[in-house]
Design an enzyme around this catalytic site. Sequence first.
Site, PDB file in Angstrom:
ATOM      1  N   GLU A   1      36.199  38.542  48.903  1.00 20.95           N
ATOM      2  CA  GLU A   1      36.229  37.524  47.844  1.00 20.95           C
ATOM      3  C   GLU A   1      37.152  38.075  46.771  1.00 20.95           C
ATOM      4  O   GLU A   1      36.789  39.010  46.063  1.00 20.95           O
ATOM      5  CB  GLU A   1      34.823  37.258  47.324  1.00 20.95           C
ATOM      6  CG  GLU A   1      34.752  36.009  46.456  1.00 20.95           C
ATOM      7  CD  GLU A   1      34.963  36.317  44.982  1.00 20.95           C
ATOM      8  OE1 GLU A   1      36.116  36.139  44.500  1.00 20.95           O
ATOM      9  OE2 GLU A   1      34.009  36.741  44.321  1.00 20.95           O
TER      10      GLU A   1
ATOM     11  N   CYS B   1      35.000  34.582  38.561  1.00 21.64           N
ATOM     12  CA  CYS B   1      36.012  34.266  39.573  1.00 21.64           C
ATOM     13  C   CYS B   1      36.084  32.776  39.887  1.00 21.64           C
ATOM     14  O   CYS B   1      37.127  32.293  40.326  1.00 21.64           O
ATOM     15  CB  CYS B   1      35.775  35.081  40.839  1.00 21.64           C
ATOM     16  SG  CYS B   1      34.111  34.931  41.500  1.00 21.64           S
TER      17      CYS B   1
END
Length: 477
Positions: free
Chosen positions: A250, A284
């Site tokens: 990720e 994020c």
Amino acid sequence: MTEADKQSLLFIDGRWRPAADGAADPIRDPATGEVIGTVARAGESDVEEALAAVDRGFAAWRQFAPEQRAGVLDAAASILRSRAEDIARTITAEQGKPLAEARSEVEQSAGYFDWYAEEAVRDLGRTWTEGDREFTVERRPVGPVAAFSAWNFPASLPARKIAPAIAAGCSILVKPAEEAPGAAAALVDALLDAGLPGTAIALVTGDAPQIARQVIGSPVIRKITLTGSIPVGRELVRLSAEHLQPLSLELGGHAPVIVLPGADVEAAANALAGAKFRNAGQVCISPTRFFVPHEDADSFAAHFAAAAGRLKVGPGDRDGTDVGPLANERRLAAVESLMEDLRETGARVLTGGRRVASLPGWFYEPTVVVDVHEDARILTEEPFGPIAPVLPYRSLDEAVRRANAVEQGLAAYVFGPEAQARQVAARLDAGMIGVNGTALAVAQAPFGGVKSSGYGREGGTEGIGEYTVAVYTQVAG
């Protein structure tokens, strides 16, 4: 031993201890810049001992019944909740976010343990017969895992790696961010108190590149999971090539928001301001590029700037704080650099745009900018900070094209009438899409992106599959 003691130590082979050579680095409070503790800096011998421990730990832990693994995770979730206030205060002290956000993060971490306690006992395999032959496909634990997590969510990021690994029967070596190790230490402690064998988990801190090279270069490690930057992800892919270790990556995002014609502009602006400036924009999946119909752009920007201006900036442990400091000096410098580029390319600041001079730490004002030049760095670089550009568009085709015109593809958002919003969402290149809402990170759904945002998923039923391998057996009659 207190929680403060543990955050300065390594957990290897069933015990908390300092680095073999006694090396340690300072931990600084982002709200003041002052040193508030130390974190052990693991050396080569420490990492080798940790690898050997989780290798032995896997051989033992994989033999535990799924119900036993579930029991450990379920008990650990309860322990985390009982310690939530202490853990939240550690997060705020080390990372800076407001206490309310830190408390929510601890609850989210416990939720991952809850979810994977249930997933541990689900049968992921299948059996069938054809004539006199029996076919079985079972999901076995992949092996010892190396987990690298970032500092922006120091509890929930490691939790959503640890929980599925433990549920699947893997052992795990955790490398949290050295800026904020305390929450990860608390996760380990909760699991140990819940009955996890001490060799099934290790925690090492220190020089991240050195530890990564050593850990990923070891044949012990059978799976790698990272939450980090795109450059770090690419480096881990290169390092893993020798042993062909599978990865879950990720690697951040640059989430577009498309506000549709007919949307409630004021309601959307207020909702998005809260999402954008949560954790000082260091999220994020934070919305980072705000595409608004040309005829509504001024109104949206004004409401958005007003909402941003109402947010109270201050230390995370101070009552009423909405936005805490940036987590470290690197982030402050990066945000200031993006702001300088925006000014040089002609952007106009509606609110914010400055470091908070009245506070001693790494604070930056919630910032809204308009008239952003198409070459401004913020349109392609993930800001990971409290700067929000409002970008007018003249057609939905234009908005979708610009939304997709970045290398990242983690999250995206659409606000407006639901039927049209669903149609636009189907055209966006992202692993997660929010329609009229931004709360995407939930335990029961897969978290991950496309393009340079990485591959693999955390959360949901998909999450435990990342820590298993399919083994097929055929028995002839």
